[in-house]
Design an enzyme around this catalytic site. Structure first.
Site, mmCIF file in Angstrom:
data_model
loop_
_atom_site.group_PDB
_atom_site.id
_atom_site.type_symbol
_atom_site.label_atom_id
_atom_site.label_comp_id
_atom_site.label_asym_id
_atom_site.label_seq_id
_atom_site.Cartn_x
_atom_site.Cartn_y
_atom_site.Cartn_z
ATOM 1 N N CYS A 6 41.462 46.216 48.421
ATOM 2 C CA CYS A 6 41.276 44.812 48.785
ATOM 3 C C CYS A 6 42.615 44.182 49.155
ATOM 4 O O CYS A 6 42.727 43.461 50.146
ATOM 5 C CB CYS A 6 40.625 44.065 47.621
ATOM 6 N N CYS A 16 37.279 42.979 42.589
ATOM 7 C CA CYS A 16 37.950 42.017 43.465
ATOM 8 C C CYS A 16 36.950 41.329 44.403
ATOM 9 O O CYS A 16 36.237 41.984 45.168
ATOM 10 C CB CYS A 16 39.004 42.767 44.280
#
Length: 369
Positions: free
Chosen positions: A108, A202
């Site tokens: 991410c 995330c």
């Protein structure tokens, strides 16, 4: 003074970053990223918010809008749902299907927070000087260093962000303790001063992970087999849902001692489990890593340490680098090093980068006859 773009999540950390930079006299522009759409992404099983009238991402956006007024900065909202799915989430599912244990937070950061986000800023905001984030880390000329608050240090998750991108990134919280950050927010009446820190995956958040995976990987029941003698000792709902070293969820009632996941045979739908009295099946002394991102090549070979998981202590290691891979040696042994995890390498406080674990050499082979 500088023109600084702040990634704002609706949490206390990024709010304090924006506040501090504005207070210093910089031109600050906030950008909120929306990266997950539960409805579009079939996020049903394992989602505690599935019946909520307002999804958490929209609550975060509301907070960011209020914060922008409190701090006195403009804010933009940008949608990276497609980028997150293509570059982070599809890899997570592919890796789990292969019996590996990926870290989506690291991807991410690489592909969204410091990839798609930076590309959007480059195209839409002219002449900016820096991008600032609420991570606990420190940068100097593209080199990455641990934060002052070692309990909150996030260099592990930043290990795949490349040197070039880090040159235009600052982390104002790198030299602050978390309790100080909370105090700053409280003293300035920021509405998120006491907001709970985000946890879980995330941009997705807390999930019952086994149920969550079942949205994307159907159950494939099979046997749990003893790593010691090859006997069937239990049943499971899907070998790919379990990671090396895992104990919880095996449901091996009636056993004389706890057992841990020691390996998978996905083709035959088998999980191998080893007893607590013999951990040699999950203790390794060497591993191979690939997909290496090495941000700093100036380091002391005799001072290297590694982390295979975020919360573990540093492990003394010797590293031999090749063109596209590296071998990590740790003869003292380490439990539960799993394929697909990230090995993040340090020289003292300097985070050199890391790579994906591709091979693990354990002390004792599984009984597979």
């Amino acid at each position: 003074m500088a023109k600084i773009i702040v990634g704002m999540s609706g949490g206390v950390d990024s709010a304090v970053v924006a506040h501090l930079l504005k207070k210093e006299g910089h031109e600050v522009i906030g950008v909120f990223m929306r990266n997950w759409d539960s409805a579009a992404n079939n996020d049903i099983l394992g989602n505690p918010n599935v019946n909520a009238s307002v999804c958490p991402e929209e609550d975060d956006w509301k907070d960011v809008k209020i914060l922008s007024n409190q701090i006195g900065i403009p804010v933009h909202r940008v949608d990276f749902v497609t980028e997150y799915w293509n570059n982070v989430f599809e890899d997570l599912i592919t890796q789990y299907k292969a019996g590996r244990t990926p870290n989506p937070d690291i991807l991410c950061n690489k592909y969204v927070k410091f990839g798609a986000f930076k590309n959007w800023v480059d195209k839409n905001i002219s002449n900016y000087d820096y991008i600032a984030m609420g991570h606990y880390a420190h940068t100097e000329n593209g080199n990455l260093y641990r934060a002052l608050d070692k309990n909150k240090d996030q260099t592990y998750f930043l290990s795949q962000v490349n040197h070039k991108d880090l040159k235009k990134v600052i982390f104002p919280l790198g030299k602050l303790k978390k309790n100080k950050v909370r105090k700053i927010a409280e003293e300035n009446n920021l509405i998120v001063a006491n907001k709970k820190d985000s946890t879980g995956i995330c941009f997705i958040g807390e999930r019952n992970f086994t149920l969550f995976l079942q949205n994307y990987i159907p159950t494939q029941p099979g046997n749990i087999v003893s790593a010691v003698d090859g006997k069937v000792i239990g049943k499971h709902i899907g070998a790919m849902y379990y990671t090396i070293g895992q104990r919880k969820g095996l449901q091996l009632g009636g056993m004389k001692e706890p057992h841990f996941v020691a390996g998978h045979d996905l083709k035959n739908k088998i999980i191998y489990a080893s007893p607590a009295s013999d951990m040699s099946y999950i203790i390794s002394t060497k591993c191979e890593i690939i997909d290496i991102n090495l941000n700093n090549k100036d380091f002391d070979y005799n001072n290297l340490t590694v982390k295979f998981r975020y919360r573990q202590n540093d492990i003394k290691v010797k590293v031999k680098f090749f063109d596209n891979k590296a071998l990590l040696y740790y003869p003292q042994g380490e439990k539960s090093v799993a394929l697909g995890q990230q090995a993040v390498i340090y020289d003292g406080n300097k985070c050199l980068g890391g790579g994906t674990i591709n091979k693990v050499y354990v002390k004792k082979d599984l009984y597979t006859k």
